[in-house]
Design a protein around this motif. Structure first.
Motif, PDB file in Angstrom:
ATOM      1  N   ASP A   1      89.879  35.609  43.860  1.00 49.36           N
ATOM      2  CA  ASP A   1      90.046  35.872  45.647  1.00 49.36           C
ATOM      3  C   ASP A   1      89.042  37.492  45.516  1.00 49.36           C
ATOM      4  N   SER A   2      88.013  37.840  44.966  1.00 47.78           N
ATOM      5  CA  SER A   2      86.833  39.039  44.365  1.00 47.78           C
ATOM      6  C   SER A   2      86.283  39.127  45.725  1.00 47.78           C
ATOM      7  N   GLY A   3      85.476  37.976  46.582  1.00 41.80           N
ATOM      8  CA  GLY A   3      84.698  38.166  47.042  1.00 41.80           C
ATOM      9  C   GLY A   3      83.086  38.417  46.570  1.00 41.80           C
ATOM     10  N   LEU A   4      82.819  37.701  45.894  1.00 36.32           N
ATOM     11  CA  LEU A   4      81.528  37.648  45.226  1.00 36.32           C
ATOM     12  C   LEU A   4      80.869  36.436  46.076  1.00 36.32           C
ATOM     13  N   PHE A   5      79.618  36.577  45.733  1.00 34.36           N
ATOM     14  CA  PHE A   5      79.366  35.593  46.689  1.00 34.36           C
ATOM     15  C   PHE A   5      79.285  34.534  46.491  1.00 34.36           C
ATOM     16  N   CYS A   6      79.428  33.740  44.899  1.00 32.75           N
ATOM     17  CA  CYS A   6      79.342  32.983  44.013  1.00 32.75           C
ATOM     18  C   CYS A   6      80.323  32.240  44.387  1.00 32.75           C
ATOM     19  N   GLU A   7      81.450  33.002  45.157  1.00 29.91           N
ATOM     20  CA  GLU A   7      83.527  32.315  45.193  1.00 29.91           C
ATOM     21  C   GLU A   7      82.746  31.626  45.962  1.00 29.91           C
ATOM     22  N   HIS A   8      82.760  32.872  47.416  1.00 32.60           N
ATOM     23  CA  HIS A   8      81.999  31.596  48.704  1.00 32.60           C
ATOM     24  C   HIS A   8      80.846  30.280  48.604  1.00 32.60           C
ATOM     25  N   ALA A   9      80.278  30.874  48.070  1.00 34.04           N
ATOM     26  CA  ALA A   9      78.756  29.997  48.259  1.00 34.04           C
ATOM     27  C   ALA A   9      80.211  28.524  47.476  1.00 34.04           C
TER      28      ALA A   9
ATOM     29  N   GLY B   1      81.015  25.046  49.603  1.00 31.70           N
ATOM     30  CA  GLY B   1      79.446  24.026  49.118  1.00 31.70           C
ATOM     31  C   GLY B   1      77.843  24.402  49.815  1.00 31.70           C
ATOM     32  N   GLU B   2      77.580  24.926  50.532  1.00 31.64           N
ATOM     33  CA  GLU B   2      76.792  25.014  51.541  1.00 31.64           C
ATOM     34  C   GLU B   2      75.888  26.375  51.025  1.00 31.64           C
ATOM     35  N   LEU B   3      74.398  26.471  50.974  1.00 32.75           N
ATOM     36  CA  LEU B   3      73.557  27.325  50.705  1.00 32.75           C
ATOM     37  C   LEU B   3      73.893  28.547  52.014  1.00 32.75           C
ATOM     38  N   MET B   4      74.264  30.038  51.434  1.00 29.57           N
ATOM     39  CA  MET B   4      74.338  31.036  51.305  1.00 29.57           C
ATOM     40  C   MET B   4      73.320  31.563  51.560  1.00 29.57           C
TER      41      MET B   4
ATOM     42  N   VAL C   1      80.751  28.674  36.049  1.00 34.03           N
ATOM     43  CA  VAL C   1      81.729  28.690  35.993  1.00 34.03           C
ATOM     44  C   VAL C   1      83.000  28.498  34.749  1.00 34.03           C
ATOM     45  N   ARG C   2      83.728  28.979  34.370  1.00 30.97           N
ATOM     46  CA  ARG C   2      84.233  28.098  33.687  1.00 30.97           C
ATOM     47  C   ARG C   2      85.084  26.938  33.281  1.00 30.97           C
ATOM     48  N   ASP C   3      85.810  25.678  32.563  1.00 27.22           N
ATOM     49  CA  ASP C   3      86.935  25.047  32.759  1.00 27.22           C
ATOM     50  C   ASP C   3      88.211  25.621  34.043  1.00 27.22           C
ATOM     51  N   GLU C   4      88.509  26.903  33.743  1.00 29.76           N
ATOM     52  CA  GLU C   4      89.369  27.216  34.375  1.00 29.76           C
ATOM     53  C   GLU C   4      88.583  27.771  36.451  1.00 29.76           C
ATOM     54  N   GLU C   5      87.578  26.962  36.396  1.00 29.19           N
ATOM     55  CA  GLU C   5      87.449  27.582  37.097  1.00 29.19           C
ATOM     56  C   GLU C   5      86.986  28.942  38.331  1.00 29.19           C
ATOM     57  N   GLN C   6      86.801  29.809  36.641  1.00 29.13           N
ATOM     58  CA  GLN C   6      86.463  30.853  37.114  1.00 29.13           C
ATOM     59  C   GLN C   6      85.611  31.653  36.471  1.00 29.13           C
ATOM     60  N   PRO C   7      84.450  32.162  37.565  1.00 29.19           N
ATOM     61  CA  PRO C   7      83.377  32.925  37.546  1.00 29.19           C
ATOM     62  C   PRO C   7      83.236  33.443  36.413  1.00 29.19           C
TER      63      PRO C   7
ATOM     64  N   ASP D   1      78.087  42.292  57.115  1.00 28.76           N
ATOM     65  CA  ASP D   1      77.733  40.964  57.391  1.00 28.76           C
ATOM     66  C   ASP D   1      79.107  41.316  56.820  1.00 28.76           C
ATOM     67  N   PRO D   2      80.224  40.962  57.983  1.00 33.59           N
ATOM     68  CA  PRO D   2      81.637  41.249  58.044  1.00 33.59           C
ATOM     69  C   PRO D   2      82.240  40.510  56.127  1.00 33.59           C
ATOM     70  N   THR D   3      81.485  39.416  56.613  1.00 33.73           N
ATOM     71  CA  THR D   3      82.442  39.143  55.113  1.00 33.73           C
ATOM     72  C   THR D   3      82.306  39.437  53.759  1.00 33.73           C
ATOM     73  N   PHE D   4      81.573  40.247  54.084  1.00 33.65           N
ATOM     74  CA  PHE D   4      81.120  41.108  52.565  1.00 33.65           C
ATOM     75  C   PHE D   4      81.434  42.351  52.640  1.00 33.65           C
ATOM     76  N   THR D   5      81.916  42.909  53.508  1.00 32.08           N
ATOM     77  CA  THR D   5      82.270  44.213  53.894  1.00 32.08           C
ATOM     78  C   THR D   5      84.322  44.588  54.101  1.00 32.08           C
TER      79      THR D   5
END
Length: 91
Positions: free
Chosen positions: A64-72, A76-79, A36-42, A87-91
Protein backbone atom coordinates in the motif's frame (compact mmCIF):
# COMPACT_ATOMS: atom_id res chain seq x y z
CA UNK A 1 9.01 -16.80 -9.70
CA UNK A 2 9.67 -13.51 -11.53
CA UNK A 3 12.75 -12.71 -9.48
CA UNK A 4 14.35 -15.89 -10.79
CA UNK A 5 14.37 -14.69 -14.39
CA UNK A 6 17.99 -14.18 -15.34
CA UNK A 7 18.40 -10.74 -16.87
CA UNK A 8 21.86 -10.28 -18.36
CA UNK A 9 23.96 -7.43 -16.97
CA UNK A 10 24.22 -5.96 -20.48
CA UNK A 11 20.40 -5.67 -20.58
CA UNK A 12 20.27 -4.06 -17.14
CA UNK A 13 22.95 -1.57 -18.24
CA UNK A 14 20.95 -0.72 -21.38
CA UNK A 15 17.83 -0.22 -19.24
CA UNK A 16 19.87 2.04 -16.93
CA UNK A 17 20.78 4.27 -19.86
CA UNK A 18 17.15 4.27 -20.98
CA UNK A 19 15.71 5.38 -17.62
CA UNK A 20 18.44 8.03 -17.25
CA UNK A 21 17.58 9.47 -20.68
CA UNK A 22 13.82 9.25 -20.03
CA UNK A 23 14.09 11.09 -16.72
CA UNK A 24 16.19 13.80 -18.36
CA UNK A 25 13.90 14.27 -21.36
CA UNK A 26 10.68 14.21 -19.34
CA UNK A 27 12.16 16.29 -16.55
CA UNK A 28 11.25 14.06 -13.63
CA UNK A 29 13.34 13.26 -10.55
CA UNK A 30 12.91 9.50 -10.95
CA UNK A 31 12.34 6.93 -13.68
CA UNK A 32 12.11 3.30 -12.63
CA UNK A 33 11.85 -0.20 -13.96
CA UNK A 34 10.12 -2.32 -11.37
CA UNK A 35 9.80 -6.06 -11.12
CA UNK A 36 7.51 -8.16 -9.02
CA UNK A 37 9.01 -10.69 -6.67
CA UNK A 38 7.48 -14.07 -5.79
CA UNK A 39 5.65 -12.48 -2.88
CA UNK A 40 4.05 -10.03 -5.34
CA UNK A 41 6.11 -7.27 -3.77
CA UNK A 42 7.39 -4.68 -6.25
CA UNK A 43 11.14 -4.16 -6.29
CA UNK A 44 13.10 -1.31 -7.88
CA UNK A 45 15.10 -3.15 -10.53
CA UNK A 46 16.56 -0.10 -12.31
CA UNK A 47 16.46 3.46 -10.98
CA UNK A 48 17.51 6.59 -12.84
CA UNK A 49 20.67 8.26 -11.60
CA UNK A 50 19.11 11.70 -11.39
CA UNK A 51 19.26 14.45 -8.74
CA UNK A 52 16.34 14.14 -6.36
CA UNK A 53 15.67 10.46 -7.01
CA UNK A 54 14.73 8.84 -3.71
CA UNK A 55 14.44 5.27 -5.08
CA UNK A 56 17.41 2.92 -4.76
CA UNK A 57 18.02 -0.14 -6.89
CA UNK A 58 16.94 -3.25 -4.97
CA UNK A 59 14.56 -1.33 -2.72
CA UNK A 60 11.33 -3.17 -1.95
CA UNK A 61 8.06 -1.28 -2.05
CA UNK A 62 6.05 -1.47 1.14
CA UNK A 63 2.49 -2.78 0.78
CA UNK A 64 0.00 0.00 0.00
CA UNK A 65 2.88 2.36 -0.79
CA UNK A 66 0.88 4.21 -3.44
CA UNK A 67 3.43 3.66 -6.20
CA UNK A 68 2.19 3.90 -9.79
CA UNK A 69 3.11 0.27 -10.44
CA UNK A 70 0.99 -0.85 -7.50
CA UNK A 71 -2.05 0.96 -8.88
CA UNK A 72 -1.41 -0.43 -12.37
CA UNK A 73 -1.06 -3.98 -11.02
CA UNK A 74 -4.29 -3.68 -9.03
CA UNK A 75 -6.34 -2.18 -11.86
CA UNK A 76 -4.76 -4.09 -14.74
CA UNK A 77 -5.18 -0.95 -16.85
CA UNK A 78 -2.84 1.46 -18.60
CA UNK A 79 -2.28 4.54 -16.49
CA UNK A 80 -1.73 8.02 -17.85
CA UNK A 81 -1.14 10.55 -15.09
CA UNK A 82 -0.08 13.95 -16.48
CA UNK A 83 0.88 15.34 -13.07
CA UNK A 84 0.90 13.09 -10.02
CA UNK A 85 1.29 16.09 -7.72
CA UNK A 86 -2.17 17.25 -8.80
CA UNK A 87 -3.87 13.83 -9.00
CA UNK A 88 -5.87 12.96 -5.84
CA UNK A 89 -4.93 9.30 -6.26
CA UNK A 90 -1.27 10.09 -5.57
CA UNK A 91 -1.38 13.13 -3.28
Amino acid sequence: MHDRIDIPESTREAWQKTVDIMADIIGVPAALIMRVRDEEQPEVFVSSQTPGNIFAQGELAQPDSGLFCEHAMESGELMMVPNATEDPTFT
